[in-house]
Design a protein around this motif. Structure first.
Motif, PDB file in Angstrom:
ATOM      1  N   SER A 104       0.610  -1.291  -0.120  1.00 14.09           N
ATOM      2  CA  SER A 104       0.165   0.161  -0.080  1.00 14.09           C
ATOM      3  C   SER A 104       0.773   1.182  -0.121  1.00 14.09           C
ATOM      4  O   SER A 104       0.717   2.306  -0.896  1.00 14.09           O
ATOM      5  CB  SER A 104      -0.821   0.166   1.260  1.00 14.09           C
ATOM      6  OG  SER A 104      -1.616  -1.190   1.553  1.00 14.09           O
ATOM      7  N   ARG A 105       1.825   1.221   0.812  1.00 18.64           N
ATOM      8  CA  ARG A 105       2.779   2.388   1.036  1.00 18.64           C
ATOM      9  C   ARG A 105       3.634   2.549  -0.027  1.00 18.64           C
ATOM     10  O   ARG A 105       3.838   3.691  -0.696  1.00 18.64           O
ATOM     11  CB  ARG A 105       3.541   2.094   2.170  1.00 18.64           C
ATOM     12  CG  ARG A 105       2.725   2.572   3.435  1.00 18.64           C
ATOM     13  CD  ARG A 105       3.305   1.866   4.633  1.00 18.64           C
ATOM     14  NE  ARG A 105       4.253   2.569   5.321  1.00 18.64           N
ATOM     15  CZ  ARG A 105       5.029   2.233   6.413  1.00 18.64           C
ATOM     16  NH1 ARG A 105       4.378   1.061   6.862  1.00 18.64           N
ATOM     17  NH2 ARG A 105       5.813   3.102   7.150  1.00 18.64           N
ATOM     18  N   ALA A 107       2.881   1.659  -3.313  1.00 14.77           N
ATOM     19  CA  ALA A 107       1.834   2.270  -4.512  1.00 14.77           C
ATOM     20  C   ALA A 107       1.788   3.667  -4.148  1.00 14.77           C
ATOM     21  O   ALA A 107       1.560   4.676  -5.182  1.00 14.77           O
ATOM     22  CB  ALA A 107       0.504   1.269  -4.295  1.00 14.77           C
ATOM     23  N   THR A 108       1.614   4.126  -2.906  1.00 13.60           N
ATOM     24  CA  THR A 108       1.515   5.645  -2.667  1.00 13.60           C
ATOM     25  C   THR A 108       2.740   6.523  -2.952  1.00 13.60           C
ATOM     26  O   THR A 108       2.619   7.513  -3.836  1.00 13.60           O
ATOM     27  CB  THR A 108       1.244   5.908  -1.074  1.00 13.60           C
ATOM     28  OG1 THR A 108       0.095   4.883  -0.801  1.00 13.60           O
ATOM     29  CG2 THR A 108       1.012   7.359  -1.073  1.00 13.60           C
ATOM     30  N   THR A 112       0.474   5.110  -7.559  1.00 14.14           N
ATOM     31  CA  THR A 112      -0.111   4.242  -8.633  1.00 14.14           C
ATOM     32  C   THR A 112      -1.320   3.498  -7.742  1.00 14.14           C
ATOM     33  O   THR A 112      -1.218   3.600  -6.544  1.00 14.14           O
ATOM     34  CB  THR A 112       0.694   3.396  -9.159  1.00 14.14           C
ATOM     35  OG1 THR A 112      -0.021   2.653 -10.145  1.00 14.14           O
ATOM     36  CG2 THR A 112       1.331   2.551  -8.378  1.00 14.14           C
TER      37      THR A 112
ATOM     38  N   ARG B 132      -1.472   4.213   3.216  1.00 12.36           N
ATOM     39  CA  ARG B 132      -1.396   5.009   2.397  1.00 12.36           C
ATOM     40  C   ARG B 132      -1.706   6.477   2.867  1.00 12.36           C
ATOM     41  O   ARG B 132      -0.857   7.273   2.614  1.00 12.36           O
ATOM     42  CB  ARG B 132      -2.468   4.867   1.390  1.00 12.36           C
ATOM     43  CG  ARG B 132      -2.146   3.856   0.298  1.00 12.36           C
ATOM     44  CD  ARG B 132      -3.634   3.776  -0.952  1.00 12.36           C
ATOM     45  NE  ARG B 132      -3.119   2.995  -1.837  1.00 12.36           N
ATOM     46  CZ  ARG B 132      -2.654   3.100  -2.887  1.00 12.36           C
ATOM     47  NH1 ARG B 132      -2.122   4.357  -3.337  1.00 12.36           N
ATOM     48  NH2 ARG B 132      -2.464   2.311  -3.977  1.00 12.36           N
ATOM     49  N   GLU B 135       1.492   7.436   4.823  1.00 18.76           N
ATOM     50  CA  GLU B 135       2.653   7.703   3.916  1.00 18.76           C
ATOM     51  C   GLU B 135       2.273   9.106   3.449  1.00 18.76           C
ATOM     52  O   GLU B 135       3.351   9.936   3.250  1.00 18.76           O
ATOM     53  CB  GLU B 135       2.375   6.656   2.590  1.00 18.76           C
ATOM     54  CG  GLU B 135       3.530   6.365   1.887  1.00 18.76           C
ATOM     55  CD  GLU B 135       4.676   6.071   2.895  1.00 18.76           C
ATOM     56  OE1 GLU B 135       5.910   6.631   2.589  1.00 18.76           O
ATOM     57  OE2 GLU B 135       4.806   5.218   3.731  1.00 18.76           O
TER      58      GLU B 135
END
Ligand SMILES: Cc1cc2nc3c(=O)[nH]c(=O)nc-3n(C[C@H](O)[C@H](O)[C@H](O)COP(=O)(O)OP(=O)(O)OC[C@H]3O[C@@H](n4cnc5c(N)ncnc54)[C@H](O)[C@@H]3O)c2cc1C
Ligand SMILES: Nc1ncnc2c1ncn2[C@@H]1O[C@H](COP(=O)(O)O)[C@@H](O)[C@H]1O
Lengths: 321, 264
Positions: A104-105, A107-108, A112, B132, B135
């Motif tokens: 998840s991180r 992708a961040t 994307t 996310r 981040e």
């Protein structure tokens, strides 16, 4: 899809990483590109060879002292740098809890999309990755595809069967990089009680639910497990509310696909079913004739598990001798 | 005053879902909505921290459809204030977009010391939005908490992983995602429900947090959903009956031997 090329696989779990190679291999073939495994840590030569035997065309090895013990943040930093430098088009990551956090991180940072817990992956006509996964607590399967690259997906263990190892040639490429100290400090690690065989590997699983009154009553299960050389499993409330076990089968727990699943005193809530749906043969014992577990069972036994289980043990002993 | 923010997702009640028999597709229209299960655990944990340390507690929710009833429930449980980003353009957003919008909303809410999320949402179950968001805010992220301990400056968390527990520590502000086992969410009293009607729910449109419609929905997302179908279970559903347990057991074992899963 720009300049991006290559299918990557990463997991901190070596066995799962091999399964990811099995998943990535047809994708790379279809896209006519290279399949790379990423290894983060110290001396990796032997591991790299093993991964090549299991399907990797290339192994990207980042050797940095900060990577020798697993830490999400250092892995994240290393994968981000590596991906920005080499521009892969697909990154497959093992869906362990840490792996999902990491994906998840990543992708961040790479701005994307990411689809989690994929059970099927293929490349569509336009060359985009397409994935299938279970959502709504097991009520539905969603098909998704990407709109940006790199296309990141996580894949749970035992979703793909690793390839038979054979001698092939591949490249091992060493990359060095500097990495910052992580912000989260690991103070203590405590292993959970380990069973001999992992439940995910068991051919036969006998699962108990809240219909089992006392922890000691699992002795019936143990006897049946011993007779069948199976493993014992349980629903989440037995772990969470009653604290008898540290893990469970289901959506938020272990996914199993044994040849035979026997569920006793389990109502069959969708979250549990999501973990055992792929079992080959399902037997369910419940005193409630309307129990939902019967909807997903091959053999339905309406009755008291305290009467039926011992009878099954008796009968099996007769048959197997 | 130190502040905790809890991210609450309004999910469909998965126990009410059905397939459309003619298409095999899932029907979500008309199914009731509720606060996602693990988010209630996050909220409960935040309320306990608030009660112990006297912190302020705000909730934040992003959605394309009405969520007020869910937020009222959260306020009745003990949150001080609810922030909602409500905009039709958000329909079709993936976890990347959702977390970006949450980050913008958190930026507008202001200073904070701790953000709590659920481990995953009950409908999407992606476990992505928490990490996310952390981040994007560039703060430490700790997932899968079953215990949280706060000091003035740090958060100590016991994480539960597949085969081990991990105790970790980070400086505040930080983001933590919680598991169901961390606590038992309270049920608000009638009194609390009445009091909560006076608490404030602030609703923003995308423009209020300086996000454009192109940045959200499918056009802003990294992933798009193509199809949602209902899995078929082809089970035999054979009822094994008998006068006695022994008779039932005998019939079952015969079947299992025939299936080839028991015996040689
Ligand atoms: C977000 C979320 C995630 C979850 N994830 C999981 C998960 O991963 N795994 C999981 O298991 N659960 C999970 N759950 C919990 C799940 O919803 C159910 O609550 C749980 O599976 C029920 O467990 P059970 O079948 O043991 O208990 P119950 O639902 O209480 O069922 C007990 C059954 O035993 C039967 N019974 C009682 N006595 C006897 C007897 N003597 N003989 C025979 N039958 C008897 C009863 O008729 C009943 O059907 C999750 C829940 C949520 C909200
Ligand atoms: N739309 C949303 N609004 C607020 N919080 C959300 C939203 N979606 C997800 N979250 C938070 O992120 C967690 C993980 O969600 P998910 O990535 O969907 O599994 C949830 O438990 C919530 O705490």
């Amino acid at each position: 899809m720009g300049e991006k090329k290559g299918v990557w696989a990463f997991s901190e779990n070596m066995e799962l990483l091999k399964e990811l190679l099995a998943c990535g291999s047809p994708l790379a073939a279809k896209l006519d590109t290279e399949l790379s495994a990423v290894l983060l840590g110290g001396d990796m030569k032997e591991k790299a060879n093993e991964l090549i035997k299991h399907g990797a065309d290339r192994v990207l090895i980042v050797d940095n002292p900060n990577l020798r013990a697993f830490h999400i943040e250092t892995c994240l930093a290393a994968l981000t740098k590596l991906a920005k430098e080499k521009n892969p088009q697909i990154i497959l990551i093992g869906a362990t809890k840490n792996g999902k956090d990491l994906a998840s991180r990543l992708a961040t940072r790479l701005q994307t999309g990411c689809t989690p817990d994929c059970s099927q992956l293929f490349v569509d006509e336009e060359g985009w990755l397409t994935t299938k996964r279970i959502v709504f607590s097991g009520n539905a399967i969603v098909t998704a595809s990407y709109l940006k690259t790199p296309q990141i997906a996580t894949i749970p263990s035992r979703t793909f069967e690793k390839l038979e190892p054979h001698e092939r040639t591949g490249n091992a490429e060493k990359i060095s990089m500097s990495l910052e100290e992580p912000k989260v400090k690991i103070m203590k690690i405590e292993k959970m009680e380990a069973t001999d065989v992992k439940i995910e590997d068991a051919k036969i699983v006998i699962c108990g639910g809240r219909g089992v009154e006392k922890k000691e009553d699992f002795s019936f299960f143990k006897e049946l497990a011993r007779t069948l050389q199976g493993q014992i499993g349980n629903t989440r409330p037995l772990a969470e509310d009653r604290k008898w076990f540290s893990s469970w089968v289901g959506l938020s727990g272990k996914k199993i696909k044994p040849a035979l699943y026997i569920g006793c005193g389990i109502s069959g809530m969708i979250q549990h079913v999501a973990g055992m749906r792929d079992s080959q043969v399902v037997v369910a014992i419940n005193k409630d004739p309307e129990a939902a577990i019967f909807e997903v069972a091959d053999y339905i036994l309406v009755g008291d598990l305290y009467e039926i289980l011992p009878a099954i043990v008796q009968e099996l002993k007769k048959t197997l001798n | 005053m130190p502040r905790i923010i809890v991210c609450l997702k309004q999910s469909v009640d998965v126990s009410q879902l059905k397939a459309d028999p003619s298409t095999g597709r899932l029907v979500t229209a008309g199914v009731s909505r509720k606060i996602s299960d693990f988010d209630k655990n996050a909220l409960e944990e935040a309320i306990r921290i608030k009660e112990k340390n006297g912190w302020e507690l705000a909730t934040v929710t992003v959605n394309f459809e009405e969520v007020k009833a869910s937020i009222r429930e959260a306020l009745a449980m003990g949150a001080d204030k609810g922030f909602v980003v409500l905009d039709e353009a958000l329909k079709g957003s993936d976890t990347w977009v959702t977390s970006s919008v949450l980050a913008k909303a958190v930026g507008k809410i202001g200073e904070f010391d701790l953000i709590l999320c659920g481990e995953a949402s009950i409908d999407g179950f992606s476990a992505q939005v928490g990490p996310r968001l952390g981040e994007l805010l560039k703060i430490p992220v700790i997932t899968y908490a079953r215990k949280i301990n706060i000091t003035q400056k740090t958060v100590q968390v016991e994480r539960v992983l597949e085969d081990q527990y991990e105790t970790v520590e980070a400086n505040l502000p930080a983001l933590v995602t919680v598991t169901k086992e961390i606590n038992e969410p309270r049920i608000p009293s009638l009194m609390a429900i009445m009091k909560a009607s006076k608490k404030e729910i602030l609703t923003w449109k995308l423009a209020d947090i300086e996000v454009s419609a192109e940045e959200v929905g499918e056009s802003g997302s990294g992933v798009r959903i193509r199809d949602v179908t209902v899995p078929q279970v082809g089970r035999k559903k054979i009822r094994i009956e008998g006068e006695t347990a022994a008779e039932i057991a005998e019939k079952l074992v015969k079947e299992l031997v025939k299936e080839g899963v028991v015996g040689k």
